[in-house]
Design a protein around this motif. Structure first.
Motif, PDB file in Angstrom:
ATOM      1  N   THR A  76      -3.750  36.706 -47.050  1.00 54.57           N
ATOM      2  CA  THR A  76      -5.093  36.292 -47.456  1.00 54.57           C
ATOM      3  C   THR A  76      -5.461  36.795 -48.852  1.00 54.57           C
ATOM      4  O   THR A  76      -6.633  36.694 -49.258  1.00 54.57           O
ATOM      5  N   LEU A  77      -4.495  37.333 -49.596  1.00 54.75           N
ATOM      6  CA  LEU A  77      -4.770  37.727 -50.973  1.00 54.75           C
ATOM      7  C   LEU A  77      -5.147  36.499 -51.793  1.00 54.75           C
ATOM      8  O   LEU A  77      -4.460  35.470 -51.748  1.00 54.75           O
ATOM      9  N   ILE A  78      -6.220  36.596 -52.539  1.00 54.24           N
ATOM     10  CA  ILE A  78      -6.668  35.466 -53.346  1.00 54.24           C
ATOM     11  C   ILE A  78      -5.699  35.197 -54.487  1.00 54.24           C
ATOM     12  O   ILE A  78      -5.346  34.052 -54.775  1.00 54.24           O
ATOM     13  N   ASN A  79      -5.226  36.263 -55.129  1.00 56.86           N
ATOM     14  CA  ASN A  79      -4.292  36.106 -56.238  1.00 56.86           C
ATOM     15  C   ASN A  79      -3.211  37.181 -56.151  1.00 56.86           C
ATOM     16  O   ASN A  79      -3.373  38.273 -56.697  1.00 56.86           O
ATOM     17  N   PRO A  80      -2.094  36.886 -55.482  1.00 58.02           N
ATOM     18  CA  PRO A  80      -1.020  37.879 -55.339  1.00 58.02           C
ATOM     19  C   PRO A  80      -0.441  38.345 -56.660  1.00 58.02           C
ATOM     20  O   PRO A  80       0.201  39.401 -56.714  1.00 58.02           O
ATOM     21  N   GLU A  81      -0.646  37.589 -57.732  1.00 52.49           N
ATOM     22  CA  GLU A  81      -0.094  37.981 -59.021  1.00 52.49           C
ATOM     23  C   GLU A  81      -0.713  39.274 -59.541  1.00 52.49           C
ATOM     24  O   GLU A  81      -0.146  39.921 -60.423  1.00 52.49           O
ATOM     25  N   HIS A  82      -1.880  39.646 -59.020  1.00 53.15           N
ATOM     26  CA  HIS A  82      -2.508  40.889 -59.438  1.00 53.15           C
ATOM     27  C   HIS A  82      -1.862  42.110 -58.782  1.00 53.15           C
ATOM     28  O   HIS A  82      -2.180  43.240 -59.142  1.00 53.15           O
ATOM     29  N   VAL A  83      -0.969  41.878 -57.833  1.00 51.33           N
ATOM     30  CA  VAL A  83      -0.359  42.962 -57.065  1.00 51.33           C
ATOM     31  C   VAL A  83       1.085  43.167 -57.513  1.00 51.33           C
ATOM     32  O   VAL A  83       1.859  42.210 -57.600  1.00 51.33           O
ATOM     33  N   TYR A  84       1.446  44.421 -57.776  1.00 52.49           N
ATOM     34  CA  TYR A  84       2.815  44.733 -58.182  1.00 52.49           C
ATOM     35  C   TYR A  84       3.775  44.712 -57.005  1.00 52.49           C
ATOM     36  O   TYR A  84       4.900  44.217 -57.106  1.00 52.49           O
ATOM     37  N   GLY A  85       3.342  45.276 -55.864  1.00 57.80           N
ATOM     38  CA  GLY A  85       4.230  45.369 -54.714  1.00 57.80           C
ATOM     39  C   GLY A  85       3.455  45.432 -53.424  1.00 57.80           C
ATOM     40  O   GLY A  85       2.226  45.597 -53.413  1.00 57.80           O
ATOM     41  N   TYR A  86       4.175  45.279 -52.319  1.00 55.58           N
ATOM     42  CA  TYR A  86       3.578  45.311 -50.981  1.00 55.58           C
ATOM     43  C   TYR A  86       3.940  46.621 -50.307  1.00 55.58           C
ATOM     44  O   TYR A  86       5.124  46.967 -50.175  1.00 55.58           O
ATOM     45  N   ALA A  87       2.908  47.349 -49.859  1.00 63.45           N
ATOM     46  CA  ALA A  87       3.107  48.656 -49.245  1.00 63.45           C
ATOM     47  C   ALA A  87       2.640  48.644 -47.799  1.00 63.45           C
ATOM     48  O   ALA A  87       1.723  47.906 -47.438  1.00 63.45           O
ATOM     49  N   MET A  90      11.303  45.273 -39.665  1.00 69.57           N
ATOM     50  CA  MET A  90      11.809  45.393 -41.032  1.00 69.57           C
ATOM     51  C   MET A  90      12.406  44.083 -41.513  1.00 69.57           C
ATOM     52  O   MET A  90      12.206  43.678 -42.667  1.00 69.57           O
ATOM     53  N   GLU A  91      13.150  43.419 -40.645  1.00 69.11           N
ATOM     54  CA  GLU A  91      13.714  42.117 -41.010  1.00 69.11           C
ATOM     55  C   GLU A  91      12.606  41.119 -41.285  1.00 69.11           C
ATOM     56  O   GLU A  91      12.675  40.325 -42.235  1.00 69.11           O
ATOM     57  N   TYR A  92      11.586  41.167 -40.473  1.00 68.34           N
ATOM     58  CA  TYR A  92      10.443  40.264 -40.624  1.00 68.34           C
ATOM     59  C   TYR A  92       9.716  40.525 -41.940  1.00 68.34           C
ATOM     60  O   TYR A  92       9.455  39.610 -42.723  1.00 68.34           O
ATOM     61  N   PHE A  93       9.414  41.789 -42.222  1.00 72.50           N
ATOM     62  CA  PHE A  93       8.651  42.110 -43.416  1.00 72.50           C
ATOM     63  C   PHE A  93       9.494  41.945 -44.673  1.00 72.50           C
ATOM     64  O   PHE A  93       8.950  41.726 -45.767  1.00 72.50           O
ATOM     65  N   GLY A  94      10.810  42.026 -44.542  1.00 67.99           N
ATOM     66  CA  GLY A  94      11.687  41.829 -45.686  1.00 67.99           C
ATOM     67  C   GLY A  94      11.583  40.457 -46.297  1.00 67.99           C
ATOM     68  O   GLY A  94      12.031  40.222 -47.431  1.00 67.99           O
ATOM     69  N   GLU A  95      10.968  39.516 -45.586  1.00 68.01           N
ATOM     70  CA  GLU A  95      10.783  38.170 -46.124  1.00 68.01           C
ATOM     71  C   GLU A  95       9.771  38.152 -47.272  1.00 68.01           C
ATOM     72  O   GLU A  95       9.667  37.168 -47.993  1.00 68.01           O
ATOM     73  N   TYR A  96       9.026  39.244 -47.455  1.00 69.91           N
ATOM     74  CA  TYR A  96       8.063  39.332 -48.550  1.00 69.91           C
ATOM     75  C   TYR A  96       8.690  39.973 -49.789  1.00 69.91           C
ATOM     76  O   TYR A  96       8.003  40.556 -50.617  1.00 69.91           O
ATOM     77  N   SER A  97       9.991  39.841 -49.938  1.00 73.12           N
ATOM     78  CA  SER A  97      10.723  40.553 -50.983  1.00 73.12           C
ATOM     79  C   SER A  97      10.600  39.910 -52.365  1.00 73.12           C
ATOM     80  O   SER A  97      11.364  40.242 -53.268  1.00 73.12           O
ATOM     81  N   ASP A  98       9.666  38.969 -52.545  1.00 70.64           N
ATOM     82  CA  ASP A  98       9.422  38.460 -53.897  1.00 70.64           C
ATOM     83  C   ASP A  98       8.779  39.531 -54.768  1.00 70.64           C
ATOM     84  O   ASP A  98       8.705  39.380 -55.996  1.00 70.64           O
TER      85      ASP A  98
END
Length: 237
Positions: free
Chosen positions: A21-32, A51-59
């Motif tokens: 639900t982030l409006i603009n993910p480009e403002h975020v450096y990484g996912y914690a 971990m396998e599931y969350f690893g899909e956010y590896s952009d």
């Protein structure tokens, strides 16, 4: 501009809800994220599906930013082995760029180092087994290093490897999770070592130096131990 992390929620699923639900993910450096909502520390492999599931956010870089066992009992060597395996899984399955242990110094019995009476000056302290398990990774890598491919055909071993930015230093961490001693013939691929050192944590050894690494001989890995091979040399192009 500081690098911003999001969302640092209690676990994988709750973090996903915020990320999506982030409006603009480009403002975020990484996912914690933390690991509190995802399992129990004494069963580190049970975290793997999440971990396998969350690893899909590896952009973006993924970071585990807070986790430790909540306990009223003294930490044991079994806890140290569980921690090493959880770090290994976070690095190799999810692909985190950082693993942060919550509680470096803390009121006894928790923390990598437990303080007897933290509200007093010069309190006594206890270095817990978890400290040495964590040290097998943290003492032999530095910021800017990245993980490189490492594999083993032994079901009793877990292996990971990390190389310095100039590719002149290589660190290999091996966990023997089995109940038998294992001799490992370690191939270094296109890395040519000039100097080496081997460190081991066991029930009785605390990141102990056990000598140099001899590539011509199998590496002895006693049961239920964590071994780090630290190499300096050169990487063939």
């Amino acid at each position: 501009m500081p690098k911003m992390l999001a969302p640092e929620a209690s676990g994988f699923r709750t973090s996903q809800a915020y990320i999506d639900t982030l409006i603009n993910p480009e403002h975020v450096y990484g996912y914690a994220h933390h690991l509190y909502a995802d399992g129990k520390p004494e069963y580190p492999d049970n975290f793997i599906p999440g971990m396998e599931y969350f690893g899909e956010y590896s952009d973006k870089p993924l970071l585990q930013t807070e986790y430790a066992k909540d306990t009223s009992e003294p930490l044991t060597y079994s806890d140290a082995m569980d921690l090493a395996l959880l770090i290994h899984n976070s690095l190799t399955v999810e692909g985190v760029s950082a693993y942060l242990y919550w509680q470096l110094f803390w009121e006894k019995p928790q923390g990598l180092v437990s303080l007897d009476n933290p509200w007093e000056s010069n309190p006594g302290y206890t270095i817990n087994p978890d400290y040495y398990a964590f040290k097998q990774y943290s003492a032999f890598t530095d910021p800017g290093w990245h993980r490189v491919e490492a594999s083993t055909d032994s079901t009793g071993l877990r292996i990971s490897a990390f190389i310095s930015p100039d590719e002149n230093e290589l660190t290999i961490v091996i966990i023997n999770v089995s109940n038998i001693d294992i001799d490992l013939s370690l191939s270094l691929g296109d890395f040519l070592p000039d100097s080496s050192a081997v460190y081991r944590t066991s029930e009785s050894e605390h990141t102990a130096s056990i000598g140099a690494f001899d590539q011509s001989q199998p590496l002895e890995l006693p049961s239920q131990t964590i071994t780090t091979v630290k190499l300096t040399g050169s990487h063939l192009p």
